[in-house]
Design an enzyme around this catalytic site. Structure first.
Site, mmCIF file in Angstrom:
data_model
loop_
_atom_site.group_PDB
_atom_site.id
_atom_site.type_symbol
_atom_site.label_atom_id
_atom_site.label_comp_id
_atom_site.label_asym_id
_atom_site.label_seq_id
_atom_site.Cartn_x
_atom_site.Cartn_y
_atom_site.Cartn_z
ATOM 1 N N GLU A 1 -15.257 4.514 -7.950
ATOM 2 C CA GLU A 1 -14.516 3.289 -8.255
ATOM 3 C C GLU A 1 -15.524 2.152 -8.431
ATOM 4 O OE1 GLU A 1 -11.409 2.344 -5.462
ATOM 5 O OE2 GLU A 1 -10.266 4.135 -5.987
ATOM 6 N N HIS B 1 -14.372 -1.369 -7.072
ATOM 7 C CA HIS B 1 -13.973 -1.625 -5.684
ATOM 8 C C HIS B 1 -15.174 -2.127 -4.881
ATOM 9 C CE1 HIS B 1 -11.345 -0.843 -2.122
ATOM 10 N NE2 HIS B 1 -12.518 -0.722 -1.524
ATOM 11 N N GLN C 1 0.833 -1.205 0.000
ATOM 12 C CA GLN C 1 0.000 0.000 0.000
ATOM 13 C C GLN C 1 0.869 1.258 0.000
ATOM 14 O OE1 GLN C 1 -3.200 0.045 -0.603
ATOM 15 N NE2 GLN C 1 -3.299 2.267 -0.574
ATOM 16 N N SER D 1 -6.079 1.743 4.131
ATOM 17 C CA SER D 1 -6.692 1.095 2.973
ATOM 18 C C SER D 1 -7.553 -0.098 3.354
ATOM 19 C CB SER D 1 -5.605 0.619 1.999
ATOM 20 O OG SER D 1 -6.179 -0.129 0.952
#
Length: 171
Positions: free
Chosen positions: A135, A138, A51, A77
């Site tokens: 997104e 996601h 990340q 994240s």
């Protein structure tokens, strides 16, 4: 962490999810396949180190302010939890671009993911609430009951569903 039995577009740690998410993902991907939709796991678990590299890549190309709307800082994240992953369509069409929303995998996921406990985590035009731009790839596992309740009530974000403040800044 576990590797779900789904079509993978990645290997190594990026092909892993926590065991609960992996089991639900297998059902989600199987249902998509039964509907004639190709869906791939395009990015799963990310270690702190991965990340850091991902986020720093965004910072170097976009600057920190823009990076903060596109990638989580290390330690923040959802990918680091194993509860979230990104999907692809197997062909790379519009990968990690807003136009992915029009690809069959994203269209199917938006309409059906809740049945398997997933939500599209960063919906269109709700970035002021989530802190991240759209997104459509996601997905976040929250459980069938909560995801279905969100869908039935027309609630688009976890922040709204759980009564959380909109996208706080980093400390």
């Amino acid at each position: 962490m576990a590797q779900p039995r789904v079509q993978l577009a990645v290997s190594g740690e990026a092909s892993l999810l926590n065991s609960t998410t992996a089991g639900a993902a297998e059902k989600l991907f199987a249902a998509a396949a039964s509907a004639g939709v190709t869906m791939t796991l395009a990015s799963g678990y990310r270690s702190f180190q991965t990340q850091t590299a991902t986020y720093n890549g965004y910072v170097s190309t976009r600057g920190q302010a823009s990076a903060d709307t596109a990638s989580a800082r290390p330690g923040f994240s959802e990918h680091q939890t194993g509860w979230a992953f990104d999907i692809g369509d197997g062909g790379g069409a519009c990968s990690f671009e807003p136009c992915f929303a029009d690809q069959p995998a994203a269209v199917w996921a938006k309409a059906n993911a809740y049945k398997y406990g997933f939500v599209v985590r960063y919906p269109w035009m709700l970035n002021e609430i989530t802190g991240y731009y759209y997104e459509p790839w996601h997905l976040r596992f929250i459980g069938v009951e909560a995801a279905t309740d969100m869908a039935n009530r027309g609630i688009g974000t976890l922040e709204e569903y759980f009564g959380l403040e909109a996208a706080p800044g980093y400390p």
